[in-house]
Design a protein around this motif. Structure first.
Motif, PDB file in Angstrom:
ATOM      1  N   LYS A  51       0.810  -1.229   0.000  1.00 38.62           N
ATOM      2  CA  LYS A  51       0.000   0.000   0.000  1.00 38.62           C
ATOM      3  C   LYS A  51       0.837   1.271   0.000  1.00 38.62           C
ATOM      4  O   LYS A  51       0.284   2.358  -0.048  1.00 38.62           O
ATOM      5  CB  LYS A  51      -0.952  -0.006   1.197  1.00 38.62           C
ATOM      6  N   THR A  52       2.142   1.135   0.058  1.00 38.79           N
ATOM      7  CA  THR A  52       2.996   2.321   0.018  1.00 38.79           C
ATOM      8  C   THR A  52       3.840   2.296  -1.242  1.00 38.79           C
ATOM      9  O   THR A  52       4.311   1.239  -1.668  1.00 38.79           O
ATOM     10  CB  THR A  52       3.921   2.397   1.254  1.00 38.79           C
ATOM     11  N   PRO A  53       4.037   3.444  -1.828  1.00 39.52           N
ATOM     12  CA  PRO A  53       4.860   3.504  -3.037  1.00 39.52           C
ATOM     13  C   PRO A  53       6.319   3.182  -2.734  1.00 39.52           C
ATOM     14  O   PRO A  53       6.797   3.392  -1.626  1.00 39.52           O
ATOM     15  CB  PRO A  53       4.728   4.966  -3.495  1.00 39.52           C
ATOM     16  N   ILE A  54       6.984   2.657  -3.725  1.00 35.44           N
ATOM     17  CA  ILE A  54       8.413   2.393  -3.591  1.00 35.44           C
ATOM     18  C   ILE A  54       9.120   3.731  -3.421  1.00 35.44           C
ATOM     19  O   ILE A  54       8.954   4.639  -4.230  1.00 35.44           O
ATOM     20  CB  ILE A  54       8.946   1.644  -4.829  1.00 35.44           C
ATOM     21  N   ASP A  55       9.875   3.843  -2.341  1.00 35.88           N
ATOM     22  CA  ASP A  55      10.585   5.077  -2.032  1.00 35.88           C
ATOM     23  C   ASP A  55      11.776   4.736  -1.144  1.00 35.88           C
ATOM     24  O   ASP A  55      11.612   4.354   0.006  1.00 35.88           O
ATOM     25  CB  ASP A  55       9.657   6.057  -1.312  1.00 35.88           C
ATOM     26  N   LYS A  56      12.969   4.853  -1.696  1.00 33.87           N
ATOM     27  CA  LYS A  56      14.184   4.492  -0.963  1.00 33.87           C
ATOM     28  C   LYS A  56      14.393   5.361   0.286  1.00 33.87           C
ATOM     29  O   LYS A  56      15.089   4.965   1.200  1.00 33.87           O
ATOM     30  CB  LYS A  56      15.390   4.608  -1.878  1.00 33.87           C
ATOM     31  N   LYS A  57      13.781   6.533   0.335  1.00 33.01           N
ATOM     32  CA  LYS A  57      13.962   7.446   1.460  1.00 33.01           C
ATOM     33  C   LYS A  57      12.965   7.198   2.591  1.00 33.01           C
ATOM     34  O   LYS A  57      13.078   7.797   3.645  1.00 33.01           O
ATOM     35  CB  LYS A  57      13.848   8.890   0.981  1.00 33.01           C
ATOM     36  N   ASN A  58      12.002   6.328   2.383  1.00 29.69           N
ATOM     37  CA  ASN A  58      10.985   6.044   3.387  1.00 29.69           C
ATOM     38  C   ASN A  58      11.566   5.043   4.395  1.00 29.69           C
ATOM     39  O   ASN A  58      11.649   3.846   4.122  1.00 29.69           O
ATOM     40  CB  ASN A  58       9.736   5.488   2.704  1.00 29.69           C
ATOM     41  N   LYS A  59      11.945   5.541   5.574  1.00 30.11           N
ATOM     42  CA  LYS A  59      12.582   4.685   6.590  1.00 30.11           C
ATOM     43  C   LYS A  59      11.656   3.587   7.084  1.00 30.11           C
ATOM     44  O   LYS A  59      12.092   2.457   7.326  1.00 30.11           O
ATOM     45  CB  LYS A  59      13.074   5.523   7.763  1.00 30.11           C
ATOM     46  N   ALA A  60      10.388   3.903   7.260  1.00 29.53           N
ATOM     47  CA  ALA A  60       9.435   2.892   7.732  1.00 29.53           C
ATOM     48  C   ALA A  60       9.341   1.752   6.723  1.00 29.53           C
ATOM     49  O   ALA A  60       9.319   0.579   7.098  1.00 29.53           O
ATOM     50  CB  ALA A  60       8.068   3.524   7.966  1.00 29.53           C
ATOM     51  N   ARG A  61       9.319   2.102   5.446  1.00 27.41           N
ATOM     52  CA  ARG A  61       9.246   1.078   4.403  1.00 27.41           C
ATOM     53  C   ARG A  61      10.516   0.234   4.391  1.00 27.41           C
ATOM     54  O   ARG A  61      10.471  -0.985   4.236  1.00 27.41           O
ATOM     55  CB  ARG A  61       9.027   1.751   3.046  1.00 27.41           C
ATOM     56  N   ASN A  62      11.656   0.872   4.570  1.00 33.05           N
ATOM     57  CA  ASN A  62      12.919   0.140   4.626  1.00 33.05           C
ATOM     58  C   ASN A  62      12.959  -0.805   5.829  1.00 33.05           C
ATOM     59  O   ASN A  62      13.421  -1.944   5.713  1.00 33.05           O
ATOM     60  CB  ASN A  62      14.106   1.111   4.680  1.00 33.05           C
ATOM     61  N   ASN A  63      12.467  -0.338   6.978  1.00 38.15           N
ATOM     62  CA  ASN A  63      12.401  -1.192   8.170  1.00 38.15           C
ATOM     63  C   ASN A  63      11.463  -2.373   7.944  1.00 38.15           C
ATOM     64  O   ASN A  63      11.749  -3.490   8.380  1.00 38.15           O
ATOM     65  CB  ASN A  63      11.957  -0.391   9.390  1.00 38.15           C
ATOM     66  N   ALA A  64      10.355  -2.119   7.284  1.00 32.60           N
ATOM     67  CA  ALA A  64       9.407  -3.186   6.983  1.00 32.60           C
ATOM     68  C   ALA A  64      10.076  -4.240   6.097  1.00 32.60           C
ATOM     69  O   ALA A  64       9.928  -5.442   6.323  1.00 32.60           O
ATOM     70  CB  ALA A  64       8.167  -2.620   6.298  1.00 32.60           C
ATOM     71  N   GLY A  65      10.826  -3.790   5.114  1.00 32.90           N
ATOM     72  CA  GLY A  65      11.530  -4.712   4.223  1.00 32.90           C
ATOM     73  C   GLY A  65      12.558  -5.548   4.964  1.00 32.90           C
ATOM     74  O   GLY A  65      12.655  -6.766   4.746  1.00 32.90           O
ATOM     75  N   ARG A  66      13.308  -4.924   5.845  1.00 33.42           N
ATOM     76  CA  ARG A  66      14.312  -5.658   6.639  1.00 33.42           C
ATOM     77  C   ARG A  66      13.654  -6.710   7.524  1.00 33.42           C
ATOM     78  O   ARG A  66      14.121  -7.836   7.632  1.00 33.42           O
ATOM     79  CB  ARG A  66      15.135  -4.690   7.495  1.00 33.42           C
ATOM     80  N   PHE A  67      12.569  -6.311   8.168  1.00 34.81           N
ATOM     81  CA  PHE A  67      11.852  -7.230   9.046  1.00 34.81           C
ATOM     82  C   PHE A  67      11.305  -8.419   8.247  1.00 34.81           C
ATOM     83  O   PHE A  67      11.415  -9.568   8.671  1.00 34.81           O
ATOM     84  CB  PHE A  67      10.725  -6.498   9.778  1.00 34.81           C
TER      85      PHE A  67
END
Length: 163
Positions: A51-67
């Motif tokens: 539900k969120t656009p791909i954005d390398k600067k989005n820290k929450a999205r990056n954390n979600a990916g790592r998790f």
């Protein structure tokens, strides 16, 4: 009339941006049972990613990916096949590959009896390709990714990948 318009706009914006990431700091992945217990959180993480656009600067999205990757690497209850045949379409961009992995996870959680590599890959492709078409920068798509998308759009994905 004006109040109704602003109320609608407010609700619409909540729907767009209201998707929040669960607090991942409180979820420990240190025992076999913890991975199973984390599945509802993983489902929310995957939904958040979709539900969120791909954005390398989005820290929450990056954390979600790592998790998500940590969970995928450790879960004893699910097997994820990352075969070259399917991942080669996405390996030019880590964000695209992450979304393929999110799609594999989503499909696996929603279809726990589908264990075959090909079934999982086709299920994941049917989830990721529409998302990528709407969310990613299509200018960076390879010729092969366009062909994959066209095969999906024309109902010939299995034929394109495996025949």
């Amino acid at each position: 009339m004006r109040k109704i318009f602003f109320a609608f706009l407010y609700l619409f914006s909540l729907n767009l941006y209201g998707q929040e990431l669960p607090n991942l700091k409180n979820v420990k992945l240190n025992k076999k049972a913890s991975y199973k217990n984390a599945e509802p959180t993983i489902a929310k993480v995957v939904d958040y990613l979709f539900k969120t656009p791909i954005d390398k600067k989005n820290k929450a999205r990056n954390n979600a990916g790592r998790f998500l990757l940590d969970w995928m690497n450790g879960t004893p209850d699910h097997v994820f096949y990352l075969e070259e045949k399917e991942t080669s379409f996405f390996n030019t961009d880590p964000d695209l590959l992450l979304m393929y992995m999110a799609a594999l996870t989503k499909f696996s959680l929603e279809h726990p009896t589908a264990k075959e590599k090909q079934t999982q890959a086709l299920g994941a492709m049917s989830l990721i390709l529409p998302y990528l078409y709407q969310q990613s920068d299509k200018k960076t798509w390879t010729k092969e990714l366009w062909q994959l998308y066209d095969a999906h759009k024309n109902g010939k994905l299995e034929l394109y990948l495996y025949k």
